[in-house]
Design a protein around this motif. Structure first.
Motif: not given
Length: 358
Positions: A103, A106, A116, A91-92, A94, A98
């Motif tokens: 993004h 990432c 994300y 899991k990231v 940011y 979107r």
């Protein structure tokens, strides 16, 4: 006799079948590696940027063509992203929404198979990682046109998170609208930084069109979906996501426009041999204090790639310096330089040693 079209297609199908078989064989090894990592340290990061960089570097050096060398990184970025998802969910967090440039950074770092998590602020990115709801966080730190992102620097003062990596993302702004026609544009939306980065183009080409600031370039694109007379300054990805056409591509004033992003984690990455170390420190208020701070790095042959100052917010005219140097904190020359600097500081904090972007 030379082969005809159908023969070449059959050959490609055969090769594709073999590639698929090898990808699955590779994935089985990846799953076993994930098991070993969890046995060794259940809380360790599964993502190993040093290993990924070594794989890509080795393959690009070995490539003899005609497959383009530049494409190897993109292909293997996705192979490794999909493989990593087999070891466990990544899991990231940011700064959303979107289709922002964060993004895109990432995606460049973790590929399309990561999970994300868009959040509303840089503070929220730090919080998601600190609370363990995300394995990593990605935040902007500086732009070649607009300079440093002060909010990110300020967050490091009280956070215990480490810098796990960095990403350089090219920032290319497009003017987008539903029609794709310049004459239809009566209003423009975008983030303040994007507007500033395109100011000369706007003043030259659309001097009388009002420009409104919004929270993100992606939000600007979203607003234009229902406003045919409006345009957004945003990324090509935002245009694809929100169904907009390109009115004019690459309208940024500085074509060498990049944003540097930092990857945040609770744990440090492995040493790679091509690392960078970031420090945060406050010096004593005296004549020559900054010189005394810089001298140990120079005497030990360290290249300082960045130094930035911020008010400490704790005492008037007291400043905190953020410093980047080439090398890993475990290297003897870096360690000795930090040891010499420490007594001269009110405080010193190592923000992390991590692979430098290549």
């Amino acid at each position: 006799m030379s082969k005809d079209l159908s023969d070449y297609r059959k050959e490609i199908d055969r090769i594709d079948d073999e590639i698929l078989r090898l990808l699955n064989e590779r994935s089985k090894s990846v799953i076993e590696i994930g098991k070993l990592k969890k046995e060794r340290d259940a809380g360790a990061n599964l993502h190993t940027p040093g290993r990924e960089a070594a794989i890509i570097e080795r393959l690009t050096k070995q490539n003899t063509g005609p497959f383009p060398t530049d494409a190897i990184q993109s292909v293997y970025r996705e192979i490794m992203s999909a493989s990593l998802s087999l070891e466990g969910p990544q899991k990231v967090a940011y700064l959303g929404p979107r289709a922002t440039f964060t993004h895109m950074a990432c995606m460049q770092k973790f590929g399309s198979s990561a999970q994300y998590v868009p959040v509303h602020s840089i503070k929220d990115v730090f919080s998601e990682v600190e609370r363990g709801r995300a394995n990593f966080g990605v935040v902007p730190i500086e732009n070649t046109t607009e300079g440093v992102v002060n909010h990110t620097l300020d967050m490091f003062i009280d956070s215990n998170l480490l810098i796990y990596g960095e990403v350089l993302q090219e920032v290319s702004h497009h003017l987008l609208s539903t029609s794709g026609l310049l004459d239809d544009v009566k209003k423009i939306y975008s983030h303040p930084h994007a507007i500033a980065q395109c100011r000369n183009w706007l003043e030259t080409n659309l001097p009388h069109v009002p420009v409104s600031e919004v929270a993100s370039t992606a939000r600007a694109a979203e607003l234009c979906m229902d406003e045919p007379s409006s345009a957004a300054i945003a990324s090509e990805l935002a245009g694809q996501l929100y169904g907009l056409k390109v009115v004019k591509a690459r309208i940024e004033d500085n074509l060498n426009n990049f944003t540097r992003f930092l990857v945040l984690s609770q744990k440090p990455p492995e040493r790679t041999g091509k690392d960078k170390t970031s420090l945060m420190l406050s010096v004593k208020d005296k004549v020559g204090a900054l010189y005394d701070l810089l001298r140990p790095f120079a005497s030990h042959g360290l290249n300082m790639t960045k130094i930035e100052s911020r008010p400490s917010r704790r005492k008037a005219w007291e400043y905190i310096f953020f410093v980047d140097v080439e090398g890993h904190i475990e290297e003897e020359r870096v360690k000795k330089a930090v040891e010499e600097v420490t007594p001269r500081c009110l405080f010193l904090k190592i923000l992390g040693s991590y692979p430098a972007h290549s």
